[in-house]
Motif scaffolding. Structure first.
Motif, PDB file in Angstrom:
ATOM      1  N   MET A 398       0.762  -1.312   0.135  1.00 44.42           N
ATOM      2  CA  MET A 398       0.060   0.222  -0.121  1.00 44.42           C
ATOM      3  C   MET A 398       0.812   1.193   0.002  1.00 44.42           C
ATOM      4  SD  MET A 398      -3.148  -1.289   0.094  1.00 44.42           S
ATOM      5  CE  MET A 398      -4.063   0.022   0.950  1.00 44.42           C
ATOM      6  N   GLY A 399       2.018   1.099   0.055  1.00 44.86           N
ATOM      7  CA  GLY A 399       2.793   2.469   0.254  1.00 44.86           C
ATOM      8  C   GLY A 399       2.587   3.085   1.409  1.00 44.86           C
ATOM      9  N   ARG A 400       2.523   4.487   1.165  1.00 48.58           N
ATOM     10  CA  ARG A 400       1.981   5.393   2.233  1.00 48.58           C
ATOM     11  C   ARG A 400       0.640   5.426   2.740  1.00 48.58           C
ATOM     12  NH1 ARG A 400       3.944  10.858  -0.556  1.00 48.58           N
ATOM     13  NH2 ARG A 400       2.509  11.640   1.194  1.00 48.58           N
ATOM     14  N   LEU A 401      -0.100   4.428   1.895  1.00 46.80           N
ATOM     15  CA  LEU A 401      -1.574   4.652   1.882  1.00 46.80           C
ATOM     16  C   LEU A 401      -2.296   3.454   2.806  1.00 46.80           C
ATOM     17  CD1 LEU A 401      -2.628   6.237  -1.376  1.00 46.80           C
ATOM     18  CD2 LEU A 401      -2.506   7.321   0.923  1.00 46.80           C
ATOM     19  N   THR A 402      -1.296   2.894   3.561  1.00 51.30           N
ATOM     20  CA  THR A 402      -1.990   1.833   4.838  1.00 51.30           C
ATOM     21  C   THR A 402      -3.094   2.397   5.276  1.00 51.30           C
ATOM     22  OG1 THR A 402      -0.404   2.312   6.353  1.00 51.30           O
ATOM     23  CG2 THR A 402       0.114   0.617   4.730  1.00 51.30           C
ATOM     24  N   VAL A 403      -4.022   1.533   5.754  1.00 52.23           N
ATOM     25  CA  VAL A 403      -5.318   2.053   6.228  1.00 52.23           C
ATOM     26  C   VAL A 403      -4.949   2.495   7.812  1.00 52.23           C
ATOM     27  CG1 VAL A 403      -6.945   0.515   5.305  1.00 52.23           C
ATOM     28  CG2 VAL A 403      -5.923  -0.211   7.330  1.00 52.23           C
ATOM     29  N   SER A 404      -5.724   3.607   8.240  1.00 49.60           N
ATOM     30  CA  SER A 404      -5.408   3.965   9.576  1.00 49.60           C
ATOM     31  C   SER A 404      -5.748   3.070  10.725  1.00 49.60           C
ATOM     32  CB  SER A 404      -6.372   5.320   9.640  1.00 49.60           C
ATOM     33  OG  SER A 404      -7.899   4.839   9.976  1.00 49.60           O
ATOM     34  N   ARG A 405      -5.434   3.153  12.048  1.00 53.54           N
ATOM     35  CA  ARG A 405      -5.288   2.504  13.038  1.00 53.54           C
ATOM     36  C   ARG A 405      -6.945   2.198  13.464  1.00 53.54           C
ATOM     37  NH1 ARG A 405      -1.918   3.467  18.403  1.00 53.54           N
ATOM     38  NH2 ARG A 405      -0.272   3.014  16.769  1.00 53.54           N
TER      39      ARG A 405
END
Length: 434
Positions: A398-405
């Motif tokens: 996902m690069g920098r766009l991993t889902v938030s906590r």
């Protein structure tokens, strides 16, 4: 003149009703396809057997549906690759092969049950040969998927979602006791028995289905190709509007799915359950049972809805299988590709659809087929959701766009509920066998 930020399409800004409608696509179609003839049969059985007693479960399942389908959409849009291709890139191949194999088995059985229900519904309306109608519906669906370009076919699927509202018309003539029905959404009418628990798991199994994950991820990629934009992992700084579009699209699609599911439960509870008709196993049986109780109009609307939702769901089932198979093998595949340049993709669509249609001709009982499809989906759904959660938290994918906590917590909650539901269902299945 309206300015559009770099990396964002005008279609993704739902500032007016027209723009909002244009922004709807993969999420809306996915949600509508969730109410396929198989799902209609399940919801009809629940309404007939338990009345309004399980209505609250749709309120519970709604946020879970939104969470996991939004994650599926993000996987496709951010990585530019479907779920199977991400599994192939980042995880052991044995996991990929097992999951795609189970998906194919479940989808073919589900296709057989849906096509059979469509054929039976048309036979109810015309008094023709249901077996012939089943085969013809399969052929028509294959021709449309193979023969039409993606933009035209996506538009047809979007308009086909309107067929779901035939069930709103059924509710309008069903004399629903609205005070009781609406109270049942927030006040559970619990029963502590195997039948109630199995029905609860069946609701989750028909609303959170593995084929919908593969389809929505694949459709987000198709939309990127259609608009000639890059995966969001390559344009992370401008990804916000597109991620908001996915959320709005998914929320809308899952809301439509939930409202229609409740309409089916309310209609059958107000008619079949109230009249003492409790044993319904297929959607066509529900339509036929409605005729003497709710009248010719309700019967006709229910039967037409089965056909309309089937025409929407069958391509989604076959298409999700095609996306999974081509991604698993590393081949290219798209609904916008020419048939000769994507033989495996379109071949999978044809084989799974016609294979499902042929199940009717070998004497496979549609109700029994649905049971086994639910068993396979029950085995697959939980572990697949675990892998999807690993993908969306993986920076390599996902690069920098991993889902938030926060999104991860909701996603893992949905996964935990589905794993628990699957174990309950499989436990009852093993108990029945013993």
């Amino acid at each position: 003149m309206k300015m559009v930020p770099a990396g964002e399409s005008a279609d993704s800004i739902p500032s007016r009703p027209h723009s909002f409608l244009k922004s709807l696509g993969p999420g809306l179609i996915t949600g509508a396809a969730d109410d396929d003839p198989s799902g209609i049969g399940t919801h009809s059985q629940i309404g007939a057997q338990f009345g309004y007693g399980l209505s609250w479960t749709f309120v519970l399942s709604f946020p879970l549906m939104v969470a996991i389908q939004e994650i599926a959409g993000k996987i496709g849009c951010v990585t530019g690759a479907g779920i199977a291709r991400n599994l192939r890139r980042h995880y052991p191949r044995v996991v990929l092969w097992i999951m795609v194999s189970l998906l194919l088995i479940a989808n073919v059985i589900n296709l057989g049950a849906d096509l059979s229900a469509m054929g039976a519904a048309l036979a109810l309306l015309t008094h023709g040969d249901s077996g012939l109608y089943t085969l013809l519906f399969g052929i028509v669906c294959v021709i449309l998927e193979v023969g039409l370009s993606y933009p035209r076919y996506a538009a047809i699927l979007k308009w086909t979602t309107l067929s779901l509202f035939t069930y709103v018309a059924v509710v309008a003539v069903a004399h629903v006791p609205w005070a009781h029905a609406l109270r049942s959404l927030v006040v559970p009418e619990l029963q502590f028995n195997a039948a109630y628990a199995t029905a609860f798991v069946a609701i989750l199994g028909t609303t959170i289905s593995p084929y919908l994950f593969f389809w929505q991820a694949g459709q987000e990629i198709e939309e990127q190709h259609r608009h000639h934009v890059k995966p969001l992992c390559l344009t992370a700084s401008t990804a916000g509007p597109e991620l908001r579009r996915i959320r709005l699209d998914t929320l809308t699609g899952m809301a439509v799915s939930t409202v229609i599911s409740l309409a089916i439960v309310f209609a059958t509870a107000a008619t079949l359950h109230a009249s003492g008709v409790r044993d319904i196993t297929t959607s066509s049986q529900a339509a036929e049972a409605l005729r003497p109780i709710a009248g010719q109009f309700a019967f006709a609307m229910f039967a037409l809805g089965i056909i309309g939702t089937g025409l929407l769901a069958v391509p989604v089932l076959a298409g999700s299988a095609a996306y999974a198979v081509t991604e698993m093998t590393g081949r290219a595949g798209s609904l916008d590709a020419k048939p000769l340049s994507a033989k495996l993709f379109y071949g999978t669509i044809a084989v799974t659809t016609l294979g499902g249609a042929s199940l009717n001709n070998i004497g496979l009982d549609p109700a029994r087929a649905l049971y086994w499809a639910a068993v396979v989906n029950g085995v697959l759904a939980g572990p697949l959701m675990v892998m999807m959660m690993l993908i969306v938290r993986n920076p390599r994918a996902m690069g920098r766009l991993t889902v938030s906590r926060g999104q991860a917590v909701v996603g893992w909650c949905a996964t935990a509920v589905m794993l628990a539901a699957s174990m309950i269902f499989l436990g009852f299945t093993a108990w029945d066998v013993v």
